[in-house]
Design an enzyme around this catalytic site. Structure first.
Site, short mmCIF file in Angstrom:
data_model
loop_
_atom_site.label_atom_id
_atom_site.label_comp_id
_atom_site.label_asym_id
_atom_site.label_seq_id
_atom_site.Cartn_x
_atom_site.Cartn_y
_atom_site.Cartn_z
N GLU A 24 -46.91 -36.95 70.71
CA GLU A 24 -47.37 -37.65 69.51
C GLU A 24 -47.02 -36.93 68.21
OE1 GLU A 24 -49.65 -39.21 72.90
OE2 GLU A 24 -49.15 -37.18 72.21
N HIS A 29 -57.25 -48.21 71.63
CA HIS A 29 -58.18 -47.54 72.55
C HIS A 29 -59.16 -46.63 71.81
CE1 HIS A 29 -55.09 -49.08 75.19
NE2 HIS A 29 -55.78 -48.75 76.26
N ASP A 68 -61.80 -44.86 81.20
CA ASP A 68 -60.94 -43.72 80.90
C ASP A 68 -61.75 -42.46 80.56
OD1 ASP A 68 -58.84 -45.34 81.36
OD2 ASP A 68 -58.06 -45.35 79.32
N ARG A 105 -59.47 -51.52 72.94
CA ARG A 105 -58.88 -51.86 74.22
C ARG A 105 -59.39 -53.19 74.76
NH1 ARG A 105 -60.06 -48.72 79.95
NH2 ARG A 105 -58.71 -50.00 81.26
#
Length: 313
Positions: free
Chosen positions: A55, A106, A114, A164
């Site tokens: 990232e 998300h 998750d 999400r």
């Protein structure tokens, strides 16, 4: 029942649709299927770049392209876009005030199974401390598409917070107009104001309906732009209703509640309550279960309204 669409899904579709109208590039960090930038990739493969699980490099490369005059979108999960790449966002994008639009999916507890490592409850607090950045948190698919187009049209860095899970569509695409930096009053009320952002706006509206049955009149405001925030709509709400409850899917520290409190305490102090995650990490579970555990349901909003009205008396 309203149509249910995740804001990340709306983001991917918006990129693909707007790619025919505007010239821009899209970066992703090996998450194109999850962030839905893969929809754009399929339509415009020559304008899509996968940076891999890197990232910080993605943000730096996007900044380099933006420095050459391009509009660039960079996507990953909120935890990685805001957390892992903070230095690059600050120094490579915001310091030179470049046209990089960071779209983070998300976000919040609704990431669900998750678990804590991926449930970003800190990103608003992290991003809002950086100068030059605009922060958006759209409520539904209609607002997401409009927000992405505004980001393309507006110079400078953006951070767009997306979820999400699927959420109800509350706006009418044929009539909706996105005004950057302007909150939206979704429901009028005189006793208290509930201010929310992102997917929690739906819970705020449900809470207002419950309160109405108990003869409590609640105004509901959607603050889709968190920076620059609409101070006028907050001050007006404080003056006219005399009490405020904020609701967002974020740590109570640094999120929507902090933003609104900063305005209220300086301009027109009134009793306030902040509904959010109480300075703790999340855990793995279904979104509905997590909202119950961490007190983010419409019933929790109702209880906070009643508490703040006791103080108002």
């Amino acid at each position: 029942m309203s149509e249910i669409i995740a804001t990340r899904e709306a983001y991917g579709k918006a990129l693909a649709e707007l790619g025919n109208k505007y010239e821009f590039f899209v970066f992703d960090a090996d998450l194109a299927e999850a962030t839905k930038t893969g929809i754009f990739k399929k339509a415009f493969p020559e304008r899509f770049f996968d940076a891999g699980i890197a990232e910080s490099n993605m943000i730096s490369t996007a900044a380099g392209m933006a420095a050459c005059g391009d509009v660039v979108f960079a996507s990953s999960f909120a935890m990685f876009a805001a957390g892992r790449a903070f230095e690059q966002v600050r120094n490579s994008v915001c310091y030179p005030n470049l046209n990089v639009k960071i779209c983070a999916t998300h976000a919040g507890l609704s990431v669900g199974e998750d678990g804590a490592t991926h449930q970003c409850l800190e990103d608003i607090g992290i991003m809002r401390t950086i100068p030059n950045i605009t922060i958006l948190s759209p409520v539904d698919a209609v607002e997401t598409k409009a927000a992405i187009e505004v980001a393309i049209q507006t110079d400078g860095p953006f951070y767009v917070r997306l979820g999400r899970m699927g959420v109800p569509v509350i706006n009418d695409e044929s009539t909706y107009k996105f005004e950057l930096g302007k909150g939206v009053t979704l429901r009028e009320g005189k006793d208290v104001t509930i201010i929310s952002t992102g997917i929690m706006v739906f819970e705020a509206l449900k809470a207002a309906e419950t309160l109405e049955k108990e003869n409590i009149s609640a105004r509901v405001i959607n603050l889709h732009t968190l920076k620059p925030v609409d101070k006028d709509i907050i001050i007006k709400a404080a003056q006219e209703t005399g009490a405020i409850v904020t609701v967002d899917e974020h740590n109570v520290m640094g999120g929507l509640g902090s933003i609104v409190a900063e305005v209220v305490v300086e301009k027109y102090p009134v009793p306030m309550r902040i509904v959010g995650v109480n300075d703790t990490f999340g855990q793995s579970g279904k979104p509905a279960q997590l909202f119950e555990k961490y007190n983010l349901t419409s019933n929790d909003v109702v209880n906070s309204v009643k508490q703040v009205l006791e103080i108002k008396k």
